[in-house]
Design a protein around this motif. Structure first.
Motif, PDB file in Angstrom:
ATOM      1  N   LEU A  26     -18.742  26.097  -5.981  1.00 16.22           N
ATOM      2  CA  LEU A  26     -17.888  26.314  -4.808  1.00 16.22           C
ATOM      3  C   LEU A  26     -18.328  27.568  -4.057  1.00 16.22           C
ATOM      4  CD1 LEU A  26     -15.418  25.523  -3.143  1.00 16.22           C
ATOM      5  CD2 LEU A  26     -14.001  26.824  -4.750  1.00 16.22           C
ATOM      6  N   ALA A  27     -18.690  28.605  -4.806  1.00 20.33           N
ATOM      7  CA  ALA A  27     -19.157  29.840  -4.174  1.00 20.33           C
ATOM      8  C   ALA A  27     -20.459  29.605  -3.406  1.00 20.33           C
ATOM      9  CB  ALA A  27     -19.363  30.920  -5.239  1.00 20.33           C
ATOM     10  N   LEU A  28     -21.369  28.824  -3.980  1.00 23.32           N
ATOM     11  CA  LEU A  28     -22.638  28.535  -3.312  1.00 23.32           C
ATOM     12  C   LEU A  28     -22.415  27.731  -2.031  1.00 23.32           C
ATOM     13  CD1 LEU A  28     -24.944  27.654  -6.350  1.00 23.32           C
ATOM     14  CD2 LEU A  28     -24.754  29.817  -5.119  1.00 23.32           C
ATOM     15  N   ARG A  29     -21.517  26.742  -2.116  1.00 20.57           N
ATOM     16  CA  ARG A  29     -21.229  25.936  -0.919  1.00 20.57           C
ATOM     17  C   ARG A  29     -20.570  26.771   0.177  1.00 20.57           C
ATOM     18  NH1 ARG A  29     -18.717  22.208  -4.834  1.00 20.57           N
ATOM     19  NH2 ARG A  29     -20.315  20.786  -5.622  1.00 20.57           N
ATOM     20  N   SER A  30     -19.856  27.827  -0.227  1.00 25.49           N
ATOM     21  CA  SER A  30     -19.134  28.654   0.739  1.00 25.49           C
ATOM     22  C   SER A  30     -19.953  29.843   1.218  1.00 25.49           C
ATOM     23  CB  SER A  30     -17.827  29.169   0.108  1.00 25.49           C
ATOM     24  OG  SER A  30     -17.015  28.084  -0.310  1.00 25.49           O
ATOM     25  N   GLY A  31     -21.202  29.972   0.750  1.00 23.67           N
ATOM     26  CA  GLY A  31     -22.074  31.028   1.211  1.00 23.67           C
ATOM     27  C   GLY A  31     -21.806  32.389   0.608  1.00 23.67           C
ATOM     28  N   TYR A  32     -21.276  32.457  -0.610  1.00 24.18           N
ATOM     29  CA  TYR A  32     -20.988  33.729  -1.268  1.00 24.18           C
ATOM     30  C   TYR A  32     -22.258  34.310  -1.897  1.00 24.18           C
ATOM     31  CZ  TYR A  32     -15.911  33.063  -0.889  1.00 24.18           C
ATOM     32  OH  TYR A  32     -14.627  32.912  -0.421  1.00 24.18           O
ATOM     33  N   ASP A  33     -22.236  35.627  -2.144  1.00 23.37           N
ATOM     34  CA  ASP A  33     -23.355  36.247  -2.860  1.00 23.37           C
ATOM     35  C   ASP A  33     -23.100  36.166  -4.362  1.00 23.37           C
ATOM     36  OD1 ASP A  33     -21.452  38.171  -3.439  1.00 23.37           O
ATOM     37  OD2 ASP A  33     -22.331  39.714  -2.169  1.00 23.37           O
ATOM     38  N   ILE A  34     -23.964  36.793  -5.156  1.00 21.01           N
ATOM     39  CA  ILE A  34     -23.872  36.646  -6.607  1.00 21.01           C
ATOM     40  C   ILE A  34     -22.580  37.265  -7.153  1.00 21.01           C
ATOM     41  CG2 ILE A  34     -25.194  38.759  -7.054  1.00 21.01           C
ATOM     42  CD1 ILE A  34     -26.369  37.290  -9.527  1.00 21.01           C
ATOM     43  N   PHE A  35     -22.130  38.367  -6.533  1.00 20.04           N
ATOM     44  CA  PHE A  35     -20.880  38.969  -6.989  1.00 20.04           C
ATOM     45  C   PHE A  35     -19.705  38.047  -6.695  1.00 20.04           C
ATOM     46  CE2 PHE A  35     -17.100  41.627  -6.346  1.00 20.04           C
ATOM     47  CZ  PHE A  35     -17.040  42.268  -7.577  1.00 20.04           C
ATOM     48  N   GLY A  36     -19.690  37.469  -5.504  1.00 16.88           N
ATOM     49  CA  GLY A  36     -18.626  36.534  -5.147  1.00 16.88           C
ATOM     50  C   GLY A  36     -18.638  35.308  -6.044  1.00 16.88           C
ATOM     51  N   ALA A  37     -19.842  34.850  -6.404  1.00 16.50           N
ATOM     52  CA  ALA A  37     -19.952  33.701  -7.307  1.00 16.50           C
ATOM     53  C   ALA A  37     -19.364  34.031  -8.670  1.00 16.50           C
ATOM     54  CB  ALA A  37     -21.406  33.279  -7.446  1.00 16.50           C
ATOM     55  N   PHE A  38     -19.633  35.243  -9.161  1.00 17.17           N
ATOM     56  CA  PHE A  38     -19.093  35.642 -10.461  1.00 17.17           C
ATOM     57  C   PHE A  38     -17.571  35.725 -10.406  1.00 17.17           C
ATOM     58  CE2 PHE A  38     -17.622  38.911 -13.421  1.00 17.17           C
ATOM     59  CZ  PHE A  38     -18.119  38.405 -14.617  1.00 17.17           C
ATOM     60  N   VAL A  39     -17.022  36.259  -9.325  1.00 19.64           N
ATOM     61  CA  VAL A  39     -15.564  36.371  -9.194  1.00 19.64           C
ATOM     62  C   VAL A  39     -14.919  34.994  -9.182  1.00 19.64           C
ATOM     63  CG1 VAL A  39     -13.683  37.063  -7.659  1.00 19.64           C
ATOM     64  CG2 VAL A  39     -15.604  38.610  -8.052  1.00 19.64           C
ATOM     65  N   LEU A  40     -15.469  34.070  -8.394  1.00 17.51           N
ATOM     66  CA  LEU A  40     -14.895  32.721  -8.327  1.00 17.51           C
ATOM     67  C   LEU A  40     -15.022  32.003  -9.665  1.00 17.51           C
ATOM     68  CD1 LEU A  40     -15.743  31.156  -4.856  1.00 17.51           C
ATOM     69  CD2 LEU A  40     -13.720  32.420  -5.584  1.00 17.51           C
ATOM     70  N   ALA A  41     -16.150  32.173 -10.324  1.00 16.04           N
ATOM     71  CA  ALA A  41     -16.348  31.542 -11.630  1.00 16.04           C
ATOM     72  C   ALA A  41     -15.351  32.097 -12.641  1.00 16.04           C
ATOM     73  CB  ALA A  41     -17.779  31.770 -12.116  1.00 16.04           C
ATOM     74  N   ALA A  42     -15.134  33.410 -12.610  1.00 16.66           N
ATOM     75  CA  ALA A  42     -14.205  34.037 -13.551  1.00 16.66           C
ATOM     76  C   ALA A  42     -12.775  33.591 -13.300  1.00 16.66           C
ATOM     77  CB  ALA A  42     -14.320  35.560 -13.447  1.00 16.66           C
ATOM     78  N   LEU A  43     -12.385  33.532 -12.038  1.00 14.89           N
ATOM     79  CA  LEU A  43     -11.022  33.107 -11.720  1.00 14.89           C
ATOM     80  C   LEU A  43     -10.805  31.634 -12.072  1.00 14.89           C
ATOM     81  CD1 LEU A  43     -10.367  34.860  -8.292  1.00 14.89           C
ATOM     82  CD2 LEU A  43      -9.466  35.484 -10.537  1.00 14.89           C
ATOM     83  N   SER A  44     -11.807  30.809 -11.799  1.00 10.40           N
ATOM     84  CA  SER A  44     -11.677  29.385 -12.092  1.00 10.40           C
ATOM     85  C   SER A  44     -11.489  29.133 -13.582  1.00 10.40           C
ATOM     86  CB  SER A  44     -12.922  28.627 -11.607  1.00 10.40           C
ATOM     87  OG  SER A  44     -13.065  28.728 -10.211  1.00 10.40           O
ATOM     88  N   SER A  45     -12.147  29.943 -14.415  1.00 14.04           N
ATOM     89  CA  SER A  45     -12.152  29.670 -15.849  1.00 14.04           C
ATOM     90  C   SER A  45     -11.144  30.482 -16.645  1.00 14.04           C
ATOM     91  CB  SER A  45     -13.559  29.922 -16.416  1.00 14.04           C
ATOM     92  OG  SER A  45     -14.010  31.222 -16.084  1.00 14.04           O
ATOM     93  N   THR A  46     -10.781  31.671 -16.179  1.00 17.34           N
ATOM     94  CA  THR A  46      -9.891  32.531 -16.980  1.00 17.34           C
ATOM     95  C   THR A  46      -8.689  33.067 -16.201  1.00 17.34           C
ATOM     96  OG1 THR A  46     -11.125  34.577 -16.486  1.00 17.34           O
ATOM     97  CG2 THR A  46     -11.869  33.276 -18.375  1.00 17.34           C
TER      98      THR A  46
END
Length: 222
Positions: A26-46
């Motif tokens: 979702l972060a990649l599709r939305s044009g986020y950088d690596i930090f934004g990708a980590f934040v979205l991944a963390a929120l989605s999972s935990t």
């Protein structure tokens, strides 16, 4: 309670891995950088567990922080998806796997949330609230961070209803019917799983409430 249901470690880590993948995509599709990708991944999972531990139970640091394994899984997943994300997202089976894991996790994490709340002697309605937040809080936090309307609150698949209904069922079975916690947990997980799968594949969805008419709105203001 003499016994308690616990999510198997392999399933917990597996769910964290899969939800981290979906958050990163979702972060990649939305044009986020690596930090934004980590934040979205963390929120989605935990995210649900963070809300459960940090807001409601307040029993020390959240489990996702206390155990470095979750953050390691999330960070490794983000890097892997960045490298091979196109291949992963192109696989039709990935979407089905995430749907199945989500349907199982919804009930499982709801039960775990209720049990942790029971250990804190929270009132009955509060048990359902904590369990539901544990089950669906991650997706809500993700939407908020992205500046989107929370999908959980909009008409659609039976996610919130299934989670809250499952938590209420578990409370009913354990505290009123006096059923063994393990048995009640699996009944709850199976029920939520069936509801979610039927909602997804048979398109059983909620509908928007009827808007207030002008006369209704005037009456509500009185």
């Amino acid at each position: 309670m003499n016994e308690a249901f616990s999510v198997p470690q392999w399933f917990d880590y597996g769910a964290t891995f899969l939800f981290a993948i979906s958050g990163t995509l979702l972060a990649l599709r939305s044009g986020y950088d690596i930090f934004g990708a980590f934040v979205l991944a963390a929120l989605s999972s935990t995210g649900g567990g963070l809300l459960r531990d940090g807001v409601f139970l307040q029993d020390g640091p959240p489990l996702a922080i206390r155990s470095g394994a979750y953050l390691e899984i999330i960070f490794g997943t983000v890097l892997a998806v960045i490298l091979v994300g196109r291949f992963v997202s192109a696989r039709r089976t990935f979407g089905h796997i995430v749907t199945i894991v989500d349907a199982i996790a919804l009930g499982a994490y709801g039960v775990v949330g209720v049990q942790l709340a029971q250990s804190q002697h929270i009132a009955t309605f509060g048990l359902v609230v904590v369990g539901t937040v544990n089950a669906v809080g991650g997706g809500a936090l993700r939407d908020i961070i992205m500046g989107k309307e929370v999908a959980l609150l909009r008409p659609g698949e039976l996610v919130g209803i299934a989670a809250a209904g499952g938590c209420a069922l578990y409370v009913l079975l354990t505290e009123i019917a006096g059923l063994n916690a393990i048995v009640a947990a699996w009944i709850t997980i199976a029920t939520v799983f069936v509801v979610r799968m039927l909602s997804t594949y048979l398109k059983i969805e909620t509908r928007a409430l009827r808007p207030l008419g002008e006369n209704d709105a005037q009456g509500a203001d009185v």
